[in-house]
Design an enzyme around this catalytic site. Sequence first.
Site, PDB file in Angstrom:
ATOM      1  N   LYS A   1       3.028 -16.246  -1.764  1.00  0.00           N
ATOM      2  CA  LYS A   1       2.450 -14.916  -2.024  1.00  0.00           C
ATOM      3  C   LYS A   1       3.321 -14.099  -2.986  1.00  0.00           C
ATOM      4  O   LYS A   1       2.821 -13.523  -3.962  1.00  0.00           O
ATOM      5  CB  LYS A   1       2.280 -14.160  -0.699  1.00  0.00           C
ATOM      6  CG  LYS A   1       1.795 -12.744  -0.860  1.00  0.00           C
ATOM      7  CD  LYS A   1       0.382 -12.683  -1.399  1.00  0.00           C
ATOM      8  CE  LYS A   1       0.073 -11.343  -2.006  1.00  0.00           C
ATOM      9  NZ  LYS A   1      -1.264 -11.288  -2.586  1.00  0.00           N
TER      10      LYS A   1
ATOM     11  N   CYS B   1       0.911  -3.870  -4.821  1.00  0.00           N
ATOM     12  CA  CYS B   1       1.305  -5.285  -4.877  1.00  0.00           C
ATOM     13  C   CYS B   1       2.233  -5.562  -6.047  1.00  0.00           C
ATOM     14  O   CYS B   1       3.419  -5.819  -5.844  1.00  0.00           O
ATOM     15  CB  CYS B   1       0.065  -6.165  -4.979  1.00  0.00           C
ATOM     16  SG  CYS B   1      -0.938  -6.116  -3.481  1.00  0.00           S
TER      17      CYS B   1
END
Length: 438
Positions: A222, A276
């Site tokens: 991720k 993010c």
Amino acid sequence: MSQIELQKKIEDHSARLAVIGLGYVGLPVAALFAQRGFNVTGVDVKAERVDRINQGISPIEGDEPGLSELIAGVVKSCKLHATTDYDELKDVDVVLVDVETPVNHAHIPEYEALRAALKSLSAVLKEGALVVIESTIMPGTMQNVVLPILEKNTERKVGQGFYLGNCPERVMPGKLLKNLNSMSRVVGGDSPDTAAAMRALYGNIVAADLDTADWITAELVKTVENTYRDVQIAFANETAMICEALGADVWRVRELVRKSPGREMLLPGAGVGGHCIPKDPWLLASSVKGLDVRVRLIPAARDINSFMPSHMLDLLKGRIKDLNGKRILLLGYAYLEDSDDTRDAPSQYFIKALEAEGGQAVVHDPYVAEFAGDLYEKAKDCDAAVLITAHSQYKSLDFAKLKAALKTPVLVDGRNLWDKMEVSKAGLDLVRLGDFSM
Ligand SMILES: NC(=O)c1ccc[n+]([C@@H]2O[C@H](COP(=O)([O-])OP(=O)(O)OC[C@H]3O[C@@H](n4cnc5c(N)ncnc54)[C@H](O)[C@@H]3O)[C@@H](O)[C@H]2O)c1
């Protein structure tokens, strides 16, 4: 509850689910599982958000195809219920954790929300329940933060008293449901059996690969994928500034570079934002702090991308040298087109830089209530306009009307949204990021 019993409950949909953190990620996840027939309890600390959800109203304002209807439907059918009360999780078999995971000024995650959520959960966690962290975390967090908090506070051991997994999310605002359905996921479990239970669970909402892995691999995948994107964007941004200095057009250069196989150059732009891309590279870099690794590329990419809002101001100053007392119309406040997500948006850094020069921003954003309204009315008495976010409605601006409203006919385009000829025909002076070609 044994793992076999848990898996059986997942397979026959009798497992009760909970999602902690009903934000951009947790809410669509909760709603999708509810639509697939599970009874889902959503928990959030924000009472107002919980109330809205329980009225069947989505608190996410941007253009999010299918989400409002989905939430209205699953709340009406009583499959999704939201609460602020962790006591309601006592009978829950599977808990997904989707709270925010920011970094501090030193780029380190403190996990205030994650720690609080895990502590509250520990007090009510059912014996044999599965806990899955979906939030993006620094590699090593499952082992060094999540596991110790749960084991200490539940006084149980992983693999016996509860099961623990990591399944990072890959959604992005504007495509929340589409990405949830269609993007593959990594399922990292404390054992192969836990991973198998997770695969059975996620198979209900994901129509793509569910790749099993250990925790550290899942955490790395991720943070690496988002860091990769940040680094690639930084390369495009640096190239844009090189093209400007050489009197060239980065958009044409990029188009031709992409004709070479495997050279998928990304888009330069006015800056990256959201919860993010600006923070996940720091989660990756922080994971080796104190170890024998020199991390150089990741901070350099962060530096370039963080600089872009200031560069936008420099482009404006190329036309209006002294910004003191000037009013600048800012098109787009959210970080992403057609979204209401304003977290870490480049617009905020642009405004700070403008104010430091004595200028004032007049902000327009159709998706952010505070800044909605008539764009051309806002343009009146402004000296120039700067596009930071490529919301769809900006594509078809009435350039003549904009020119008539602005004191100086200067329009800075940070997203290559407009055709140069069309804009200049209306008498506007278009300054396009990455393009100083004649
Ligand atoms: N936004 C994205 O596009 C995206 C994509 C992939 C992964 N992620 C990751 O997913 C995680 C969540 O991101 P998000 O965008 O949904 O954040 P968000 O801020 O929109 O949502 C988090 C929610 O958690 C709630 N919360 C905080 N502490 C809580 C607690 N103790 N108990 C219950 N609720 C609590 C907050 O009130 C908030 O509503 C982050 O780790 C993020 O990095 C986000």
